[in-house]
Design a protein around this motif. Structure first.
Motif, short mmCIF file in Angstrom:
data_model
loop_
_atom_site.label_atom_id
_atom_site.label_comp_id
_atom_site.label_asym_id
_atom_site.label_seq_id
_atom_site.Cartn_x
_atom_site.Cartn_y
_atom_site.Cartn_z
N LYS A 73 0.83 -1.22 0.00
CA LYS A 73 0.00 0.00 0.00
C LYS A 73 0.86 1.27 0.00
N CYS A 103 -5.00 1.87 -4.20
CA CYS A 103 -5.15 3.05 -3.34
C CYS A 103 -4.33 2.87 -2.07
N GLY A 105 -5.17 4.12 0.75
CA GLY A 105 -6.07 4.12 1.90
C GLY A 105 -6.19 2.72 2.49
N HIS A 106 -6.68 2.67 3.74
CA HIS A 106 -6.82 1.37 4.41
C HIS A 106 -8.27 1.14 4.85
N CYS A 107 -9.21 1.49 3.99
CA CYS A 107 -10.62 1.28 4.36
C CYS A 107 -10.88 -0.23 4.42
N TYR A 109 -13.51 -2.00 4.43
CA TYR A 109 -14.57 -2.57 3.60
C TYR A 109 -14.28 -2.46 2.11
N CYS A 110 -13.17 -1.83 1.72
CA CYS A 110 -12.95 -1.45 0.32
C CYS A 110 -13.02 -2.65 -0.64
N LEU A 112 -11.59 -2.99 -3.31
CA LEU A 112 -10.29 -3.28 -3.92
C LEU A 112 -9.57 -4.42 -3.20
N SER A 155 -9.60 3.07 -8.10
CA SER A 155 -8.59 3.80 -7.30
C SER A 155 -9.24 5.07 -6.76
N ASP A 156 -8.45 5.82 -5.98
CA ASP A 156 -8.88 7.17 -5.60
C ASP A 156 -7.91 8.12 -6.29
N LYS A 187 -11.83 10.35 -1.11
CA LYS A 187 -11.80 10.53 0.34
C LYS A 187 -10.59 11.38 0.72
N TYR A 188 -9.99 12.02 -0.28
CA TYR A 188 -8.79 12.83 -0.02
C TYR A 188 -9.08 14.30 -0.29
N THR A 222 -7.05 7.97 5.32
CA THR A 222 -7.76 8.84 4.37
C THR A 222 -7.90 10.21 5.06
FE1 SF4 Z 1 -10.75 1.97 -1.13
FE2 SF4 Z 1 -11.58 4.49 -1.48
FE3 SF4 Z 1 -10.66 3.71 0.90
FE4 SF4 Z 1 -9.01 3.97 -1.17
S1 SF4 Z 1 -10.14 5.62 -0.17
S2 SF4 Z 1 -9.04 2.27 0.32
S3 SF4 Z 1 -10.30 3.30 -2.87
S4 SF4 Z 1 -12.52 2.94 -0.14
#
Ligand code: SF4
Length: 354
Positions: A73, A103, A105-107, A109-110, A112, A155-156, A187-188, A222
């Protein structure tokens, strides 16, 4: 100090993404972006490696799968997008047009987590002009209809914009396309470099928002909520059509109060310009059995509720389904959230709930 409207921000600003390790495809260096990034990272002393393909990157360190995932990541891969067959992107747009994949990010639930499988590193594509030439062909094919493209399917792209400048180019390209429209979601909050792009109102800039509970528990790495709302104000002031995606909508103890607070805070803090021509997209939480397994391996302490018995299995394309909320709960979510939006943003349009 940064402000949201007149209110001071309580939290420090999130730093823009800077990778710990960068891979380049050799041919990427023939492009302006590839050459610029190579020189930039070399000057900064960031470790650089060469990879024959952005699809087969080996050599990301990590003693355990979790460590390797975290390191991936923080790894940037600079490559060339080869496939120019654009995938459909319903319900948000006609086609997906990604300037990047993956991405930082570390969401938890994502989606990806599974779609990127063993390639969770962040890829950016240097051949943005070829990607845009492809979009042009698709627009011409569908004329006189308007064709809409989603740049944030895999992606973001705002999260890497300070490195690539790709979205700026895309926004200006679509600004000149009578029959082409661009959308993306983020989310940025590092939007400043995009504010002067000549968009001609052909790009809808959306921010992903959620209740405090969801952001706090499931969206590490994020920009925080206040930063996103402040960025949304800047984007609205720059004349972009604005939207919010509220996703994933989750049912948890106190979710009604949590979501009402979200819309109340949004209405209180968002500047007036931002409330005109506003859209909302609503997406309930879903997971697949594969996603559940991967998420629990990567974030073993996650509070994400993924109990199959509490969900409904919804069949999808190619026999692959996912777990969503049972009909009654989904209806409750849909109606409750629409009610809050109607209360706090009476002029806004809800584009869909899914
Ligand atoms: Fe996934 Fe969006 Fe979070 Fe990135 S910001 S990890 S694309 S949910």
């Amino acid at each position: 100090m940064a402000t949201i409207g007149e209110k001071p921000l309580a939290l420090p600003k999130t730093k823009p993404f800077m990778p710990d390790l960068v891979f380049f495809e050799p041919k990427a260096l023939d492009y302006e972006m590839g050459d610029r990034l190579y020189r930039q990272f070399k000057e900064m002393g960031t470790p650089i490696k060469i990879t024959p393909s952005h699809n087969r990157v080996v050599g990301i360190p990590g003693d355990t799968p979790q460590q390797a995932y975290r390191n991936a990541k923080n790894t940037l891969v600079v490559g060339i997008k080869k496939s120019m067959d654009l995938e459909q992107s319903k319900p948000s747009a006609d086609y997906s047009l990604p300037p990047s994949t993956g991405c930082m990010g570390h969401c938890h639930y994502c989606y990806l987590q599974t779609t990127m499988g063993k390639k969770p590193y962040v890829r950016v594509y240097v051949n943005i002009d070829e990607i845009l030439a492809t979009a042009k062909k698709y627009i011409e094919r569908r004329a006189p209809n308007i064709t809409t493209f989603e740049a944030a399917c895999s992606s973001d792209p705002v999260g890497v914009e300070h490195l690539t400048g790709s979205l700026h180019k895309m926004i200006e390209f679509f600004g000149q396309e009578e029959l082409g429209r661009l959308r993306f979601v983020t989310k940025y909050a590092n939007v400043d470099s995009l504010l002067d792009a000549r968009h001609n109102q052909h790009t809808r800039f959306r921010f992903s928002v959620n209740s405090e509970y969801v952001i706090r528990n499931f969206e590490p790495a994020t920009s925080h909520f206040q930063e996103r709302v402040e960025a949304a104000g800047k984007v609205a002031r720059a004349g972009f059509p604005l939207g919010f995606i509220v996703a994933p909508l989750m049912v948890y103890k106190g979710w009604q109060e949590g979501y009402e607070k979200l819309f109340r805070t949004l209405a209180d803090t968002l500047i007036q310009e931002a409330k005109k021509d506003l859209t909302f997209e609503l997406i309930q939480h879903r997971f697949t059995p594969t996603a559940k397994k991967v998420i629990l391996e990567r974030y073993p302490k996650t509070k994400l509720e993924m109990e199959e018995e509490k969900r409904k299995y919804k069949w999808g394309k190619y026999g692959r389904g996912k777990y969503v909320y049972p009909d009654e709960q989904a209806r409750d979510l849909d109606e409750t959230i629409r009610h809050y939006i109607a209360t706090y943003f009476p002029e806004a349009v809800v584009q869909y709930f899914t």
